[in-house]
Scaffold this motif. Structure first.
Motif, short mmCIF file in Angstrom:
data_model
loop_
_atom_site.label_atom_id
_atom_site.label_comp_id
_atom_site.label_asym_id
_atom_site.label_seq_id
_atom_site.Cartn_x
_atom_site.Cartn_y
_atom_site.Cartn_z
N GLN A 1 3.99 -16.33 -13.57
CA GLN A 1 5.10 -16.89 -14.22
C GLN A 1 4.79 -18.58 -14.58
N THR A 2 3.20 -19.08 -14.49
CA THR A 2 2.77 -20.25 -14.83
C THR A 2 1.98 -20.20 -15.94
N THR B 1 0.81 -27.84 -16.70
CA THR B 1 1.21 -26.76 -16.10
C THR B 1 2.91 -26.53 -16.16
N THR B 2 3.30 -25.49 -16.44
CA THR B 2 4.83 -25.09 -16.45
C THR B 2 5.18 -23.76 -16.00
N GLN B 3 6.25 -23.32 -15.51
CA GLN B 3 6.72 -22.14 -15.26
C GLN B 3 7.15 -21.66 -16.57
#
Length: 95
Positions: A75-76, A7-9
Motif C-alpha cells: 500500500q506504499t 513515500t506515502t500510503q
C-alpha cells in the motif's frame, strides 16, 4: 545528500508525505515544511510533511532534484529523487 526518498500510503496520497529519515539534510527538510517524528514501536525517526506528493516533487525539482524511479510496495508508493552534487540553482546561490 544527493538522494531523497519520498513515500506515502496509497490511501493517503493527499498527504502526509514522508520525505526523509533522521540523517536527512535539516535545511532541506525545513524547506519541505517537514517535522521529525518517531512512530510508536520504531527506534528511528523520519521526516513528515503535510504537503502531498506532487507538491513535494515540485519543491524538490526547484532544488535541482530529478526523479530516478518510482515503485509501489503493498500500500506504499516510493519515489526516489537524486541531485547531482555539482548542480546549483538560483535559490542556493542566493545564500
Amino acid at each position: 545528500m544527493p538522494y531523497v526518498l519520498v513515500t506515502t500510503q496509497i490511501r493517503l496520497e493527499n498527504g502526509p508525505t514522508f520525505v526523509g529519515d533522521e540523517h536527512s539534510d535539516p535545511e532541506l527538510m525545513q524547506y519541505l515544511d517537514a517535522r521529525k517524528v518517531t512512530e510508536p514501536g520504531n527506534n528511528f525517526s523520519t521526516y513528515l510533511t503535510d504537503l502531498n506528493v506532487r507538491q513535494v516533487l515540485n519543491q524538490l525539482e526547484k532544488r535541482c532534484y530529478s526523479l530516478v524511479g518510482m515503485s509501489g510496495m503493498g500500500q506504499t508508493c516510493v519515489w526516489t529523487m537524486w541531485k547531482s552534487p555539482t548542480s546549483t540553482n538560483e535559490e542556493e546561490s542566493d545564500k
